[in-house]
Design an enzyme around this catalytic site. Structure first.
Site, PDB file in Angstrom:
ATOM      1  CE  LYS A  11      -4.521   0.607   0.624  1.00  0.00           C
ATOM      2  NZ  LYS A  11      -5.441  -0.064  -0.311  1.00  0.00           N
ATOM      3  CB  THR A  59      -2.934  -3.132  -0.371  1.00  0.00           C
ATOM      4  OG1 THR A  59      -4.169  -2.769  -0.973  1.00  0.00           O
ATOM      5  CG2 THR A  59      -2.114  -4.001  -1.314  1.00  0.00           C
ATOM      6  CG  ASP A  60      -8.632  -2.029   3.371  1.00  0.00           C
ATOM      7  OD1 ASP A  60      -8.561  -0.792   3.198  1.00  0.00           O
ATOM      8  OD2 ASP A  60      -9.408  -2.549   4.195  1.00  0.00           O
ATOM      9  CG  PHE A 161      31.129  26.153 -12.750  1.00  0.00           C
ATOM     10  CD1 PHE A 161      31.613  25.003 -12.130  1.00  0.00           C
ATOM     11  CD2 PHE A 161      30.673  26.053 -14.053  1.00  0.00           C
ATOM     12  CE1 PHE A 161      31.634  23.778 -12.797  1.00  0.00           C
ATOM     13  CE2 PHE A 161      30.686  24.834 -14.721  1.00  0.00           C
ATOM     14  CZ  PHE A 161      31.173  23.695 -14.096  1.00  0.00           C
ATOM     15  NE  ARG A 178      28.127  28.458  -9.672  1.00  0.00           N
ATOM     16  CZ  ARG A 178      28.051  27.247 -10.191  1.00  0.00           C
ATOM     17  NH1 ARG A 178      27.651  27.104 -11.450  1.00  0.00           N
ATOM     18  NH2 ARG A 178      28.385  26.190  -9.499  1.00  0.00           N
ATOM     19  CB  VAL A 229      26.793  21.563  -7.668  1.00  0.00           C
ATOM     20  CG1 VAL A 229      25.827  20.682  -6.885  1.00  0.00           C
ATOM     21  CG2 VAL A 229      26.132  22.896  -8.009  1.00  0.00           C
ATOM     22  CD  GLN A 230      29.908  18.782 -10.553  1.00  0.00           C
ATOM     23  OE1 GLN A 230      29.712  19.936 -10.177  1.00  0.00           O
ATOM     24  NE2 GLN A 230      29.782  18.430 -11.824  1.00  0.00           N
ATOM     25  CG  ASN A 256      23.747  24.259 -10.702  1.00  0.00           C
ATOM     26  OD1 ASN A 256      23.399  25.161  -9.939  1.00  0.00           O
ATOM     27  ND2 ASN A 256      24.858  24.311 -11.412  1.00  0.00           N
ATOM     28  CG  HIS A 258      21.286  26.697 -14.169  1.00  0.00           C
ATOM     29  ND1 HIS A 258      22.531  26.375 -13.687  1.00  0.00           N
ATOM     30  CD2 HIS A 258      20.866  25.618 -14.870  1.00  0.00           C
ATOM     31  CE1 HIS A 258      22.849  25.146 -14.089  1.00  0.00           C
ATOM     32  NE2 HIS A 258      21.854  24.660 -14.798  1.00  0.00           N
TER      33      HIS A 258
HETATM   34  N1  AZA Z   1      28.776  21.992 -11.948  1.00  0.00           N
HETATM   35  C1  AZA Z   1      28.446  23.217 -11.469  1.00  0.00           C
HETATM   36  O1  AZA Z   1      28.568  23.464 -10.258  1.00  0.00           O
HETATM   37  N2  AZA Z   1      27.966  24.182 -12.294  1.00  0.00           N
HETATM   38  C2  AZA Z   1      27.811  23.895 -13.610  1.00  0.00           C
HETATM   39  C3  AZA Z   1      28.150  22.634 -14.136  1.00  0.00           C
HETATM   40  C4  AZA Z   1      28.649  21.646 -13.258  1.00  0.00           C
HETATM   41  O2  AZA Z   1      28.962  20.494 -13.659  1.00  0.00           O
HETATM   42  N3  AZA Z   1      27.909  22.674 -15.480  1.00  0.00           N
HETATM   43  N4  AZA Z   1      27.449  23.890 -15.753  1.00  0.00           N
HETATM   44  N5  AZA Z   1      27.377  24.651 -14.646  1.00  0.00           N
END
Ligand code: AZA
Length: 298
Positions: A11, A59-60, A161, A178, A229-230, A256, A258
């Site tokens: 459920k 499931t009830d 970046f 940014r 971000v990575q 991400n 934007h």
């Molecule tokens: N990682 C980021 O942080 N910014 C980005 C990426 C990415 O891989 N590609 N475009 N902008």
């Protein structure tokens, strides 16, 4: 000829809200609102292959059981309640060998009236949810994971970046400053537990694990001078693993979101790009999506 290779049923979207009263002060109350998925595996093939419903726990009934166990047990932390629920199904029914319980906990945060936290009034402060999963085997072995979903954050500076591949497909401009925004989805797995009692004994670990993962996520997002971000994601994973010895794996999925500079130079030479940018265009799509899973070295 064909044969079944996997079968699991249950459920989904079982909704409940539980009110718990403080043991010493019943006016002080706690509320927990959940959306729950119960899925079962076992000797259920006949139901699929021979239209034989005899092995089916309906499931009830799963929904009813969820409500009854929520009445009879504490529901916080949700990891323990998930294990209690899963344990019920694999012990009550001999032909059910595994239960998979997924709990989404919706936010109800106690709010203050005239500066004093109110006994029984709460606010839904955002779409963010806490998640808890228990995979319970009939032998008692239990796999717990916890997570955060839909935690929307934005920082207006402190993110760069640059240094990425520049080739004939590249139009993105490098930036030292940014906006960074994402909706955090994170899951951390705990070491396996041998029994329901072991899970219950770890209740504080789950509660502290959630608080510290959320704090680490928000603090790292704010304080990291982000290269990407990575790179920020990896720092969050490392910190969660070092803060909580019982976690064995941490994953994040970070869209991400934007926000692009808007070039307004066509209007009387108005400067609004690079370090002059103040008015941005939020992009709904496409968006980057950065994911990773991190474990400790052996
Ligand atoms: N990682 C980021 O942080 N910014 C980005 C990426 C990415 O891989 N590609 N475009 N902008």
């Amino acid at each position: 000829m064909v044969h079944l290779t996997a079968a699991r049923y249950g459920k989904d979207n079982i909704r409940l809200l539980k009110v718990e009263k403080d043991a010493t002060n019943p006016k002080l109350q706690y509320v927990y609102e959940f959306t729950i998925r119960v899925m079962l595996e076992g000797d259920i093939a006949e139901a699929y292959t021979h239209a034989d419903n005899t092995p089916i726990v309906t499931t009830d009934s799963m929904k009813n059981t969820t409500h009854i166990l929520a009445k009879k047990n504490p529901v916080s932390p949700p990891e323990v309640f998930a294990a209690v629920l899963g344990h019920h199904f694999v012990t009550e029914y001999a032909h059910i060998h595994k239960a998979f319980i997924h709990i989404i906990q919706h936010r109800w945060t106690r709010y203050a009236v005239d500066g004093v936290p109110h006994d029984h009034s709460f606010i839904r402060d955002g779409a963010e949810v806490r998640v808890a999963d228990a995979e319970v085997h009939e032998c008692g072995k239990t796999f717990i994971s916890s997570g955060i979903s839909d935690l929307l954050v934005l920082k207006s500076t402190g993110s760069a970046f640059y240094g990425y591949i520049q080739d004939k497909f590249t139009t993105l401009k490098e930036t030292r400053d940014r906006i960074m925004s994402t909706s955090v989805d994170s899951v951390w797995k705990f070491k396996p537990y041998d029994s329901l009692d072991d899970v219950k004994a770890a209740a504080d670990t789950f509660a502290e694990g959630y608080d510290s993962a959320r704090t680490i996520t928000l603090k790292t997002f704010a304080l990291d001078d982000s290269a990407s971000v990575q790179a920020t994601l990896f720092k969050m994973c490392k910190l969660i693993l070092s803060a909580n010895a019982d976690t064995i794996e941490v994953s994040y999925s970070l869209p991400n979101k934007h926000y692009f500079d808007i070039d307004l130079s066509w209007f009387e030479g108005l400067k609004n790009t690079g370090e002059d940018a103040q008015v941005y265009a939020p992009q709904s799509n496409p968006n980057g999506l950065i994911t990773a899973t991190v474990v400790r070295d052996e």
